[in-house]
Structures are given as C-alpha cells and as structure tokens.
Design an enzyme around this catalytic site. Sequence first.
Site, PDB file in Angstrom:
ATOM      1  N   SER A   1     -10.937   5.383  -0.403  1.00  0.00           N
ATOM      2  CA  SER A   1     -10.213   5.664   0.826  1.00  0.00           C
ATOM      3  C   SER A   1     -10.803   6.869   1.558  1.00  0.00           C
ATOM      4  CB  SER A   1      -8.730   5.877   0.464  1.00  0.00           C
ATOM      5  OG  SER A   1      -7.932   5.893   1.592  1.00  0.00           O
TER       6      SER A   1
ATOM      7  N   ASP B   1      -6.560  -5.454   2.358  1.00  0.00           N
ATOM      8  CA  ASP B   1      -6.380  -4.012   2.531  1.00  0.00           C
ATOM      9  C   ASP B   1      -6.021  -3.708   3.994  1.00  0.00           C
ATOM     10  OD1 ASP B   1      -6.690  -1.219   2.587  1.00  0.00           O
ATOM     11  OD2 ASP B   1      -8.336  -1.289   1.145  1.00  0.00           O
TER      12      ASP B   1
ATOM     13  N   HIS C   1      -5.324  -2.063  -0.891  1.00  0.00           N
ATOM     14  CA  HIS C   1      -5.828  -0.690  -1.023  1.00  0.00           C
ATOM     15  C   HIS C   1      -5.665  -0.082  -2.414  1.00  0.00           C
ATOM     16  CE1 HIS C   1      -7.524   2.547   1.362  1.00  0.00           C
ATOM     17  NE2 HIS C   1      -6.693   3.412   0.793  1.00  0.00           N
TER      18      HIS C   1
END
Length: 372
Positions: free
Chosen positions: A142, A311, A345
């Site tokens: 991320s 995601d 994610h």
Amino acid sequence: MAPQSMSRLASIYSFCVLGLMVMPHQIYGSSRGSLALTSGISDHPPADGICAALVTIHGYKCQEHEVVTEDGYILSVQRIPGGRVGVAGNGDTKRQPVLIQHGVLVGYWNWSWDELAKFDLPAVFDYVYNETGQKIHYVGHSQGTLIAMAALSEGLLVEKIKSAALLSPVAYLNTVTSILGVVCREAIVANLFGDSAFDPKGQLLPFFNIARTLCDAPGIDCYGLLAPLTGPNCCLNVSTFHPFIRNEPQPTSMMNIRHCGQSIHEKVVAKYDYGSSEANTARYGEAKAPAYNLSNIPKNLPLFLSYGALDTLSDVRDVNLLLGILKPNHDVDKLTIQYINNYAHMDFIMGVNAKDVVYSQVSSFFKNHTGF
Ligand SMILES: *[C@@H]1O[C@H](CO)[C@@H](O)[C@H](O)[C@H]1NC(C)=O
Ligand SMILES: *[C@@H]1O[C@H](CO)[C@@H](O)[C@H](O)[C@H]1NC(C)=O
Ligand SMILES: *[C@@H]1O[C@H](CO)[C@@H](O)[C@H](O)[C@H]1NC(C)=O
Ligand SMILES: *[C@@H]1O[C@H](CO)[C@@H](O)[C@H](O)[C@H]1NC(C)=O
C-alpha cells in the site's frame, strides 16, 4: 491517540509477512512511530513491547531498534535476526536483510507521505545497511509501495536497495473506490472552504468502533466489514483479523489525508500542495507542487509488483496507469508482475493463503535477483 498502538499495528502488518517469509533472510519492519524529538513528546513505546507482544511469542528472536530521521522523528524498527528458534538450519549464517514497510492506516499528524519518502525510508535503509553491510530487499504494502517509488524516483535508496516487492501498489488514485477515497476528497473540500473542524478520524473511527464491537461477539463474520475500505477480501480469517481490528487502526495524519485527496483530484503523483503559489514556492522553489517522475526509477532495479482484482485502494485501473509508466522503461527481465483474481487490499498481508500465493513468489524473486 497512543503512539504505542500505532506501532503495534505496524508490526502486525509486518509480522504477517515476515512470519511466513522463507528462510535465509533477516527481517526489519519500521513505522513513523510517533514522536518529534524537537517537540519533546515522550510517550515512547516501551522497549520490547512490539517484539514481545507479537513476535517472540511465535518463536522468533526479535530486537527493538530506534532510527532517528533527519527531520527529527524517531522511528521504531523491529528486527527479526533469523528463523524460528530451535529449528534446524536457523543458525547464525550471514543473512540477507529484508525491510518490510506497512501501509496507510497508521500515523501521526504533521506529515504527508513526502516525508516518509524523503526522510523515513532513507534513514531506515541507512541504518539497516550500516548494521548489516548488505544491500536490502524491500517489501512494501500500500502506502509502503508509494513512498518507495517516490524515493527511488528522486534518486534516493538507489545505492542501498537490491530489489523491491510492491504489494497492492499505490501511485495513482484516479479511480480509488474505497471509502477512504471519499474521506480524502472530503478533506480537500473542507480545506477549500476553510473548515478546520473537518476530522477524518471522526468519519472513520465510528466504522472501526462498530467493527471492533462486532468482532468481539463470537461467531460473527467481522472481516466482511472491511470491504468498503479495502474491497472484498477473499481470504481473511478471524485468527489474523481479530488482533488487527482490536489494535484500533488509526487514521493517518490530516496532511496525509489531504495529500491523498490532492492525488485523487489532480490525477498525478505529486508532492504535497501547500495550497498557494507562495507557499509552494517557499517550499519547492516553484508555484506548483512538483510531480514525482516515476520514469526515474532505475530501469534495472528488480521489481516485483503484485495486485489484486478486487482491491479498492489499489484499483486495477490505477495500477495499469502505473504499469503504463514503468513498463516501457523497465528492463523486461527485471519486472515481474503478478495479478491475483480474488484478492483485495488486506489479503496481501493477512490472507490465510498469502504465504503460498504471494510470499513464496516474493521469496523466489529475491533469490533470483541478488545482483543489483
Ligand atoms: C507542520 O509543518 C509545517 C512545515 O512542514 C509547518 O509550517 C506547520 O506549522 C506545522 N504544523 C503544525 C500543526 O505543527
Ligand atoms: C553503524 O554501525 C556501527 C556498528 O554497528 C555503529 O557503531 C555505528 O554507530 C553505526 N552508524 C550509524 C550512522 O548508524
Ligand atoms: C482460522 O482461524 C481459526 C480460529 O482462530 C483457526 O483455528 C484456523 O486454523 C484458521 N485457519 C487458517 C486457514 O488459518
Ligand atoms: C522523467 O524521467 C525520464 C527518465 O529519467 C526523463 O527522460 C524525462 O525527461 C523525465 N520527465 C520529466 C518531466 O522530467
């Protein structure tokens, strides 16, 4: 807001990856823990706190380190020097350092990810390089991918990095559909209208409070609650998710939220916009916040990039924009791309099958790229 819990969250992230990493590595994980030296705030995480709570209980040695950045922050870094204690073949052979950097939901106030790219990552790289005398394999998730790409595009880290694995890569945020995107956009609007009372925590915390309450009830599928934030994760299990939600994810700094809003609004990967040409000129010597030139990432740096179809923070369309920049420049044999059909994610750091699906690929990638 307790810096301790933020650091703890950071190392939960790290642990999920590192606990499963295949052996001949030593693992470092870091977080912009908390405190400005200059402001004299002194609510330190206790020594051994993170290691004891999260790592040694799983049978690994773990050391707490502190790294001081050029801009006066103390970063808390945990080091796992080797494999499980007592397992054959885990002796003190010279191990290759791997640095793991978590994502966005940790933080403190007055910085945007520019500071993480400019100060934190270089400080930790310097520290690990000096401690081990070896170049470093990097794993980012991320925002941990964004700051590495930003730093590399500015010519930082290049001398000390061996390769980089970018999981759920975040650069462009043009099509982010997560509720975090909504909050980022609202932060910009609030700022435009001088609404100093806008509080992203106020928006996100009720969400986490509900999640926490529900997750404490037995038999509840509490991880489904993460979907609006991260996309529908396929493969979370209560055993990993519970500690995560319990350790109260803290929304990041206001400046970081605004920076995120700027990325969404401007559709560029640029430095923080201080809001006026005067302020930007004072900061950058130019009226507009300069863009990061991602084409500057060395084309022979081994990159492993893994992204998930579901995601919502690292949206497939945004990843494709990033790939559109990287691919034409990068040496073909130095770029490995993995696309995972059912991942969102959080699966990358907590998926029960992430060891097989992602980390084993990362590990082979590291083994195949030892020479940068
Ligand atoms: C945040 O940092 C900037 C400089 O980077 C400074 O101008 C500003 O006053 C700081 N704000 C707070 C609330 O400390
Ligand atoms: C580098 O490592 C040595 C040995 O561990 C240590 O004594 C020294 O303080 C370190 N220097 C920096 C800048 O971290
Ligand atoms: C899922 O969590 C349960 C309860 O903690 C645990 O018993 C089980 O082994 C976990 N499954 C996997 C695949 O990790
Ligand atoms: C970005 O970097 C590439 C490669 O170093 C260079 O060719 C290009 O001119 C740069 N673009 C800008 C706008 O500076």
